[in-house]
Design a protein around this motif. Structure first.
Motif, PDB file in Angstrom:
ATOM      1  N   TRP A  50      46.684  42.239  47.365  1.00  0.00           N
ATOM      2  CA  TRP A  50      45.323  42.039  47.858  1.00  0.00           C
ATOM      3  C   TRP A  50      44.981  40.560  48.002  1.00  0.00           C
ATOM      4  O   TRP A  50      45.403  39.733  47.197  1.00  0.00           O
ATOM      5  CB  TRP A  50      44.314  42.686  46.912  1.00  0.00           C
ATOM      6  N   ALA A  51      44.178  40.264  49.028  1.00  0.00           N
ATOM      7  CA  ALA A  51      43.583  38.936  49.203  1.00  0.00           C
ATOM      8  C   ALA A  51      42.077  39.084  49.066  1.00  0.00           C
ATOM      9  O   ALA A  51      41.467  39.953  49.696  1.00  0.00           O
ATOM     10  CB  ALA A  51      43.927  38.359  50.575  1.00  0.00           C
ATOM     11  N   VAL A  52      41.462  38.240  48.252  1.00  0.00           N
ATOM     12  CA  VAL A  52      40.019  38.242  48.048  1.00  0.00           C
ATOM     13  C   VAL A  52      39.432  37.067  48.815  1.00  0.00           C
ATOM     14  O   VAL A  52      39.870  35.925  48.632  1.00  0.00           O
ATOM     15  CB  VAL A  52      39.667  38.129  46.549  1.00  0.00           C
ATOM     16  N   VAL A  53      38.444  37.341  49.661  1.00  0.00           N
ATOM     17  CA  VAL A  53      37.823  36.291  50.477  1.00  0.00           C
ATOM     18  C   VAL A  53      36.318  36.315  50.241  1.00  0.00           C
ATOM     19  O   VAL A  53      35.662  37.338  50.468  1.00  0.00           O
ATOM     20  CB  VAL A  53      38.113  36.490  51.982  1.00  0.00           C
ATOM     21  N   THR A  54      35.761  35.188  49.806  1.00  0.00           N
ATOM     22  CA  THR A  54      34.308  35.104  49.639  1.00  0.00           C
ATOM     23  C   THR A  54      33.675  34.533  50.919  1.00  0.00           C
ATOM     24  O   THR A  54      34.317  33.811  51.673  1.00  0.00           O
ATOM     25  CB  THR A  54      33.929  34.214  48.440  1.00  0.00           C
ATOM     26  N   GLY A  55      32.416  34.879  51.144  1.00  0.00           N
ATOM     27  CA  GLY A  55      31.766  34.473  52.390  1.00  0.00           C
ATOM     28  C   GLY A  55      32.482  35.061  53.580  1.00  0.00           C
ATOM     29  O   GLY A  55      32.673  34.393  54.603  1.00  0.00           O
ATOM     30  N   ALA A  56      32.864  36.343  53.466  1.00  0.00           N
ATOM     31  CA  ALA A  56      33.797  36.954  54.416  1.00  0.00           C
ATOM     32  C   ALA A  56      33.133  37.582  55.627  1.00  0.00           C
ATOM     33  O   ALA A  56      33.834  38.060  56.519  1.00  0.00           O
ATOM     34  CB  ALA A  56      34.634  38.011  53.699  1.00  0.00           C
ATOM     35  N   GLY A  57      31.815  37.584  55.692  1.00  0.00           N
ATOM     36  CA  GLY A  57      31.145  38.291  56.774  1.00  0.00           C
ATOM     37  C   GLY A  57      31.178  37.593  58.114  1.00  0.00           C
ATOM     38  O   GLY A  57      30.993  38.221  59.159  1.00  0.00           O
ATOM     39  N   MET A  73      48.290  41.637  54.248  1.00  0.00           N
ATOM     40  CA  MET A  73      47.502  41.753  53.024  1.00  0.00           C
ATOM     41  C   MET A  73      46.417  42.821  53.154  1.00  0.00           C
ATOM     42  O   MET A  73      45.821  42.983  54.215  1.00  0.00           O
ATOM     43  CB  MET A  73      46.828  40.411  52.696  1.00  0.00           C
ATOM     44  N   ASN A  74      46.154  43.539  52.053  1.00  0.00           N
ATOM     45  CA  ASN A  74      44.906  44.285  51.927  1.00  0.00           C
ATOM     46  C   ASN A  74      43.813  43.284  51.580  1.00  0.00           C
ATOM     47  O   ASN A  74      44.084  42.277  50.917  1.00  0.00           O
ATOM     48  CB  ASN A  74      45.007  45.359  50.847  1.00  0.00           C
ATOM     49  N   ARG A  98      45.501  47.935  57.468  1.00  0.00           N
ATOM     50  CA  ARG A  98      45.405  47.504  56.077  1.00  0.00           C
ATOM     51  C   ARG A  98      44.142  48.067  55.425  1.00  0.00           C
ATOM     52  O   ARG A  98      43.170  48.412  56.112  1.00  0.00           O
ATOM     53  CB  ARG A  98      45.389  45.967  55.969  1.00  0.00           C
ATOM     54  N   ASN A  99      44.160  48.141  54.107  1.00  0.00           N
ATOM     55  CA  ASN A  99      42.995  48.622  53.362  1.00  0.00           C
ATOM     56  C   ASN A  99      41.993  47.486  53.171  1.00  0.00           C
ATOM     57  O   ASN A  99      42.385  46.331  52.980  1.00  0.00           O
ATOM     58  CB  ASN A  99      43.419  49.159  51.995  1.00  0.00           C
ATOM     59  N   VAL A 100      40.710  47.820  53.227  1.00  0.00           N
ATOM     60  CA  VAL A 100      39.655  46.829  53.040  1.00  0.00           C
ATOM     61  C   VAL A 100      38.655  47.356  52.019  1.00  0.00           C
ATOM     62  O   VAL A 100      38.207  48.506  52.116  1.00  0.00           O
ATOM     63  CB  VAL A 100      38.922  46.510  54.361  1.00  0.00           C
ATOM     64  N   LYS A 101      38.323  46.516  51.069  1.00  0.00           N
ATOM     65  CA  LYS A 101      37.305  46.830  50.061  1.00  0.00           C
ATOM     66  C   LYS A 101      36.160  45.838  50.218  1.00  0.00           C
ATOM     67  O   LYS A 101      36.399  44.637  50.383  1.00  0.00           O
ATOM     68  CB  LYS A 101      37.912  46.733  48.652  1.00  0.00           C
ATOM     69  N   ILE A 102      34.922  46.331  50.181  1.00  0.00           N
ATOM     70  CA  ILE A 102      33.747  45.489  50.379  1.00  0.00           C
ATOM     71  C   ILE A 102      32.953  45.385  49.087  1.00  0.00           C
ATOM     72  O   ILE A 102      32.699  46.389  48.416  1.00  0.00           O
ATOM     73  CB  ILE A 102      32.850  46.072  51.504  1.00  0.00           C
ATOM     74  N   ILE A 103      32.571  44.164  48.735  1.00  0.00           N
ATOM     75  CA  ILE A 103      31.693  43.922  47.597  1.00  0.00           C
ATOM     76  C   ILE A 103      30.516  43.090  48.092  1.00  0.00           C
ATOM     77  O   ILE A 103      30.710  41.963  48.559  1.00  0.00           O
ATOM     78  CB  ILE A 103      32.407  43.178  46.452  1.00  0.00           C
ATOM     79  N   GLN A 104      29.333  43.626  48.008  1.00  0.00           N
ATOM     80  CA  GLN A 104      28.144  42.874  48.419  1.00  0.00           C
ATOM     81  C   GLN A 104      27.660  42.032  47.244  1.00  0.00           C
ATOM     82  O   GLN A 104      27.393  42.559  46.158  1.00  0.00           O
ATOM     83  CB  GLN A 104      27.035  43.806  48.893  1.00  0.00           C
ATOM     84  N   ALA A 105      27.546  40.732  47.443  1.00  0.00           N
ATOM     85  CA  ALA A 105      27.120  39.829  46.366  1.00  0.00           C
ATOM     86  C   ALA A 105      26.510  38.574  46.967  1.00  0.00           C
ATOM     87  O   ALA A 105      26.995  38.067  47.982  1.00  0.00           O
ATOM     88  CB  ALA A 105      28.302  39.471  45.462  1.00  0.00           C
ATOM     89  N   ASP A 106      25.490  38.081  46.313  1.00  0.00           N
ATOM     90  CA  ASP A 106      24.806  36.855  46.734  1.00  0.00           C
ATOM     91  C   ASP A 106      25.227  35.724  45.800  1.00  0.00           C
ATOM     92  O   ASP A 106      24.833  35.695  44.631  1.00  0.00           O
ATOM     93  CB  ASP A 106      23.294  37.062  46.686  1.00  0.00           C
ATOM     94  N   PHE A 107      26.030  34.794  46.307  1.00  0.00           N
ATOM     95  CA  PHE A 107      26.598  33.748  45.460  1.00  0.00           C
ATOM     96  C   PHE A 107      25.605  32.651  45.094  1.00  0.00           C
ATOM     97  O   PHE A 107      25.957  31.721  44.370  1.00  0.00           O
ATOM     98  CB  PHE A 107      27.837  33.145  46.123  1.00  0.00           C
ATOM     99  N   THR A 108      24.383  32.749  45.575  1.00  0.00           N
ATOM    100  CA  THR A 108      23.357  31.811  45.084  1.00  0.00           C
ATOM    101  C   THR A 108      22.814  32.265  43.734  1.00  0.00           C
ATOM    102  O   THR A 108      22.057  31.527  43.091  1.00  0.00           O
ATOM    103  CB  THR A 108      22.186  31.676  46.082  1.00  0.00           C
ATOM    104  N   LYS A 109      23.209  33.468  43.306  1.00  0.00           N
ATOM    105  CA  LYS A 109      22.789  34.008  42.014  1.00  0.00           C
ATOM    106  C   LYS A 109      23.938  33.934  41.018  1.00  0.00           C
ATOM    107  O   LYS A 109      25.103  34.034  41.398  1.00  0.00           O
ATOM    108  CB  LYS A 109      22.320  35.465  42.150  1.00  0.00           C
ATOM    109  N   ASN A 110      23.627  33.814  39.748  1.00  0.00           N
ATOM    110  CA  ASN A 110      24.657  33.675  38.723  1.00  0.00           C
ATOM    111  C   ASN A 110      24.974  34.965  37.976  1.00  0.00           C
ATOM    112  O   ASN A 110      25.883  34.988  37.143  1.00  0.00           O
ATOM    113  CB  ASN A 110      24.255  32.599  37.700  1.00  0.00           C
ATOM    114  N   LYS A 111      24.246  36.039  38.282  1.00  0.00           N
ATOM    115  CA  LYS A 111      24.427  37.273  37.514  1.00  0.00           C
ATOM    116  C   LYS A 111      25.335  38.277  38.209  1.00  0.00           C
ATOM    117  O   LYS A 111      25.345  39.456  37.850  1.00  0.00           O
ATOM    118  CB  LYS A 111      23.056  37.910  37.247  1.00  0.00           C
ATOM    119  N   ILE A 112      26.084  37.820  39.177  1.00  0.00           N
ATOM    120  CA  ILE A 112      26.871  38.740  40.002  1.00  0.00           C
ATOM    121  C   ILE A 112      28.305  38.936  39.490  1.00  0.00           C
ATOM    122  O   ILE A 112      28.969  39.896  39.882  1.00  0.00           O
ATOM    123  CB  ILE A 112      26.943  38.259  41.461  1.00  0.00           C
TER     124      ILE A 112
END
Length: 303
Positions: A50-57, A73-74, A98-112
């Motif tokens: 797996w490859a994890v990409v932030t700000g992926a939208g 890569m997935n 390839r398989n794709v997994k989505i995680i919705q998160a706001d990186f301006t917050k610290n509780k994610i």
């Protein structure tokens, strides 16, 4: 005395020649990437499934998601823009299988990060692309003229890279392999007026990456700072592409050829040339009031 002077200038000339040779050597990885060994597509899946990409939208993050999927890569896409990620995920699954997994998160917050870690549990993560980032203001401006979003920017540009690296690096160390790409900026290579907080945050990302690479390279892990100049993304108002301003797709494709070429890369030849030119410009010129005023006027005229 004359002999000493002659020896001094001879030594100075040799030092200057050596600097030129070293710069030419550094440029050769962009001019002749095949001689340095372009990373084959099989290189990336060998790091893990797996490859994890932030700000992926969108922008660079979207381009990394698509290109890494093309290279086997997935993908785990993390961003706050759920609809955009869903569209990209469908594209990746349809075109690459390839398989794709989505995680919705706001990186301006610290509780994610606890929730992000839960969603990553059980995945063999071979690649992390710390791409998410933001500008202090849509346009260049002095510090006090910018919105008071300092905490959001630091969370997004700095804390996210530290936290995500800590989450993923543990398993990479255990498996003795992995690749972490921290997307910095050429604006972090010098104190850049009118982008003060952004410039400082990217300087942190670059320094952080280089220090970690020194710590973990003996364990088979590659950690690299990617420091581009112009890339046409929503953050840069989708500016027109040219010889310097690259499309996300073109930039990402070229930059992935250089993941084994040191702890820092401009990502492409055009940006490396511009970086060499900028390194010869005295900071006193960049920091002069007249240059800043000219820069601001250029942006005003574009509106």
């Amino acid at each position: 005395m004359e002999l000493l002077v002659r020896q001094f200038f001879t030594a100075l000339g040799l030092i200057l020649c050596l600097q030129v040779i070293l710069k030419c050597f550094a440029f050769s990885k962009y001019l002749f990437p095949r001689l340095w060994g372009i990373s084959p597509s099989s290189f990336f899946p060998k790091m893990g499934e797996w490859a994890v990409v932030t700000g992926a939208g969108d922008g660079i993050g979207k381009a990394y998601s698509i290109e890494l999927a093309n290279r086997g890569m997935n993908i785990v896409m993390i961003s706050r823009t759920l609809e955009k990620m869903q569209r990209v995920a469908l594209e990746i699954e349809h075109t690459t299988g390839r398989n794709v997994k989505i995680i919705q998160a706001d990186f301006t917050k610290n509780k994610i990060y606890e929730r992000v870690e839960e969603n990553l549990n059980g995945l063999e993560i071979g690649i992390l692309v710390n791409n998410v980032g933001m500008l202090h203001s849509p346009d260049p401006c002095c510090f006090l003229a910018s919105p008071d979003n300092d905490e959001n920017l630091i969370n997004c540009n700095v804390i996210s890279a530290v936290k995500m690296t800590r989450l993923v690096l543990k398993q990479m160390e255990q498996r003795q392999k992995g690749l972490i790409l921290n997307i910095s900026s050429a604006f972090g290579s010098f104190p850049c007026p009118l982008y003060a907080i952004y410039s400082a945050s990217k300087a942190f990302v670059t320094t952080f990456s280089k220090a970690l690479q020194a710590e973990y390279k003996s364990k088979g892990i590659i950690i690299q700072a990617v420091t581009p100049y112009g890339v046409s993304t929503p953050m840069t108002k989708n500016t027109s592409t040219n010889i310097i301003t690259k499309s996300p797709r073109d930039f990402v494709r070229e930059s992935l050829n250089h993941v084994t070429h040191g702890s820092e890369t401009f990502g492409c030849l055009a940006h490396a040339v511009l970086g060499c030119i900028m390194s010869q410009v005295p900071l006193s010129v960049i920091h002069s009031t007249r240059v800043q005023e000219c820069f601001l006027n250029i942006f005003k005229q574009r509106k």
